[in-house]
Motif scaffolding. Structure first.
Motif, PDB file in Angstrom:
ATOM      1  N   GLY A   1       0.821  -1.212   0.000  1.00  0.00           N
ATOM      2  CA  GLY A   1       0.000   0.000   0.000  1.00  0.00           C
ATOM      3  C   GLY A   1       0.849   1.253   0.000  1.00  0.00           C
ATOM      4  N   ILE A   2       1.981   1.214   0.706  1.00  0.00           N
ATOM      5  CA  ILE A   2       2.881   2.363   0.750  1.00  0.00           C
ATOM      6  C   ILE A   2       3.387   2.700  -0.658  1.00  0.00           C
ATOM      7  N   GLU A   3       3.763   1.665  -1.422  1.00  0.00           N
ATOM      8  CA  GLU A   3       4.264   1.901  -2.777  1.00  0.00           C
ATOM      9  C   GLU A   3       3.146   2.382  -3.706  1.00  0.00           C
ATOM     10  N   VAL A   4       1.946   1.829  -3.539  1.00  0.00           N
ATOM     11  CA  VAL A   4       0.797   2.297  -4.327  1.00  0.00           C
ATOM     12  C   VAL A   4       0.551   3.783  -4.047  1.00  0.00           C
ATOM     13  N   CYS A   5       0.576   4.144  -2.761  1.00  0.00           N
ATOM     14  CA  CYS A   5       0.380   5.538  -2.360  1.00  0.00           C
ATOM     15  C   CYS A   5       1.442   6.428  -2.988  1.00  0.00           C
ATOM     16  N   ARG A   6       2.692   5.992  -2.938  1.00  0.00           N
ATOM     17  CA  ARG A   6       3.802   6.776  -3.488  1.00  0.00           C
ATOM     18  C   ARG A   6       3.602   7.017  -4.999  1.00  0.00           C
ATOM     19  N   ARG A   7       3.209   5.966  -5.715  1.00  0.00           N
ATOM     20  CA  ARG A   7       3.043   6.089  -7.173  1.00  0.00           C
ATOM     21  C   ARG A   7       1.819   6.930  -7.545  1.00  0.00           C
ATOM     22  N   LEU A   8       0.759   6.815  -6.746  1.00  0.00           N
ATOM     23  CA  LEU A   8      -0.420   7.657  -6.993  1.00  0.00           C
ATOM     24  C   LEU A   8      -0.060   9.134  -6.830  1.00  0.00           C
ATOM     25  N   ARG A   9       0.771   9.430  -5.852  1.00  0.00           N
ATOM     26  CA  ARG A   9       1.174  10.814  -5.614  1.00  0.00           C
ATOM     27  C   ARG A   9       2.102  11.341  -6.718  1.00  0.00           C
ATOM     28  N   ARG A  10       2.839  10.441  -7.370  1.00  0.00           N
ATOM     29  CA  ARG A  10       3.747  10.871  -8.430  1.00  0.00           C
ATOM     30  C   ARG A  10       3.015  11.146  -9.736  1.00  0.00           C
ATOM     31  N   ALA A  11       1.903  10.453  -9.966  1.00  0.00           N
ATOM     32  CA  ALA A  11       1.161  10.606 -11.230  1.00  0.00           C
ATOM     33  C   ALA A  11       0.343  11.891 -11.208  1.00  0.00           C
ATOM     34  N   PRO A  12       0.440  12.734 -12.244  1.00  0.00           N
ATOM     35  CA  PRO A  12      -0.293  14.012 -12.264  1.00  0.00           C
ATOM     36  C   PRO A  12      -1.799  13.842 -12.082  1.00  0.00           C
ATOM     37  N   GLU A  13      -2.377  12.764 -12.658  1.00  0.00           N
ATOM     38  CA  GLU A  13      -3.829  12.571 -12.592  1.00  0.00           C
ATOM     39  C   GLU A  13      -4.319  12.302 -11.175  1.00  0.00           C
ATOM     40  N   THR A  14      -3.461  11.690 -10.349  1.00  0.00           N
ATOM     41  CA  THR A  14      -3.907  11.285  -9.005  1.00  0.00           C
ATOM     42  C   THR A  14      -3.129  11.980  -7.888  1.00  0.00           C
ATOM     43  N   ALA A  15      -2.307  12.950  -8.247  1.00  0.00           N
ATOM     44  CA  ALA A  15      -1.452  13.609  -7.249  1.00  0.00           C
ATOM     45  C   ALA A  15      -2.254  14.246  -6.126  1.00  0.00           C
ATOM     46  N   ASN A  16      -3.477  14.716  -6.432  1.00  0.00           N
ATOM     47  CA  ASN A  16      -4.278  15.420  -5.432  1.00  0.00           C
ATOM     48  C   ASN A  16      -5.459  14.609  -4.912  1.00  0.00           C
ATOM     49  N   VAL A  17      -5.558  13.340  -5.321  1.00  0.00           N
ATOM     50  CA  VAL A  17      -6.680  12.516  -4.858  1.00  0.00           C
ATOM     51  C   VAL A  17      -6.459  12.133  -3.394  1.00  0.00           C
ATOM     52  N   PRO A  18      -7.446  12.337  -2.531  1.00  0.00           N
ATOM     53  CA  PRO A  18      -7.280  11.959  -1.120  1.00  0.00           C
ATOM     54  C   PRO A  18      -7.121  10.457  -0.946  1.00  0.00           C
ATOM     55  N   ILE A  19      -6.190  10.065  -0.077  1.00  0.00           N
ATOM     56  CA  ILE A  19      -5.898   8.654   0.185  1.00  0.00           C
ATOM     57  C   ILE A  19      -5.992   8.400   1.691  1.00  0.00           C
ATOM     58  N   ILE A  20      -6.810   7.418   2.069  1.00  0.00           N
ATOM     59  CA  ILE A  20      -6.890   6.982   3.462  1.00  0.00           C
ATOM     60  C   ILE A  20      -6.316   5.572   3.532  1.00  0.00           C
ATOM     61  N   MET A  21      -5.330   5.380   4.394  1.00  0.00           N
ATOM     62  CA  MET A  21      -4.704   4.070   4.527  1.00  0.00           C
ATOM     63  C   MET A  21      -5.346   3.276   5.651  1.00  0.00           C
TER      64      MET A  21
END
Length: 232
Positions: free
Chosen positions: A62-82
């Motif tokens: 999940g940590i790596e998924v979160c990291r990659r979502l934050r790097r992608a422009p489309e999902t950089a601002n999508v809220p993530i709850i772990m």
């Protein structure tokens, strides 16, 4: 609350079923996968409004998924709850530093989680919390299909209304023509990307009447954004 699209990444089938039931009952649209790699593909195909992400999932953590979502422009601002069984302070800090907006430790009450998700959405996506959208001096009544700027009514065509609504739901986000076509016209639309430019010009002309400041920012080689710094 307006219907929100959730991406649930959870490999515990029983828990996933329980969460899907509870969030669909609250009028969420829920896409689910137990696999981290597939989660990234799903998020790329259609940007979710919020991601509920378990720490330990298949193929990618999940940590790596979160990291990659934050790097992608489309999902950089999508809220993530772990979601995690790891309750140590060091783990919570690591999750938050990776880009998570909130952190819920198992076991938890589904009702509490629904409330936490609602709180995050109201904070980062206020458009999902009510029927009136606003940004700067623009107000939109999504039910009555009325738009005002500085208190003055702004007449808009149906396409310009949908375009402005999308921007108001994501203030500050930069959208390419292709992303706008998918979100405003629909994924199966045969409209050319350059058509977006025509509707952006019409929208600008309508909301900028009376020498008002232009708040639609053109980002070279990237797209458009609703931004009060557009004229800076």
């Amino acid at each position: 609350m307006a219907r929100a699209d959730m991406l649930l990444v959870e490999d515990d089938a029983a828990l996933a079923e329980l969460l899907i039931y509870n969030f669909q009952r609250e009028d969420f649209s829920v896409r689910h996968t137990p696999d981290g790699e597939e989660a990234l593909l799903l998020a790329q195909e259609s940007t979710p409004d919020i991601v509920l992400l378990d720490w330990m999932v298949e193929s990618l953590s999940g940590i790596e998924v979160c990291r990659r979502l934050r790097r992608a422009p489309e999902t950089a601002n999508v809220p993530i709850i772990m979601l995690t069984a790891r309750g140590e302070e060091e783990d919570r800090v690591r999750g938050l530093e990776t880009g998570a907006d909130d952190y819920v430790t198992k076991p938890f009450s589904p009702r509490e989680l629904v409330a936490r998700v609602g709180a995050v959405l109201r904070r980062v996506r206020p458009a999902l919390a009510g029927e009136t959208l606003s940004y700067a001096d623009i107000e939109m009544d999504t039910v009555g299909h009325k738009v005002k700027r500085g208190g003055d009514v702004v007449p808009l065509g149906p396409t310009e209304f949908r375009l402005l609504k999308h921007f108001l739901e994501h203030p500050g986000w930069v959208f390419s023509r292709e992303r706008l076509l998918d979100s405003v016209w629909g994924r199966d639309s045969e409209i050319e990307p350059r058509t977006v430019d025509v509707h952006i010009r019409r929208l600008r002309k309508a909301i900028n009447q009376g020498d008002r400041a232009d708040i639609i920012r053109t980002v070279r080689s990237a797209g458009y954004a609703l931004d009060t710094d557009a004229t800076a």
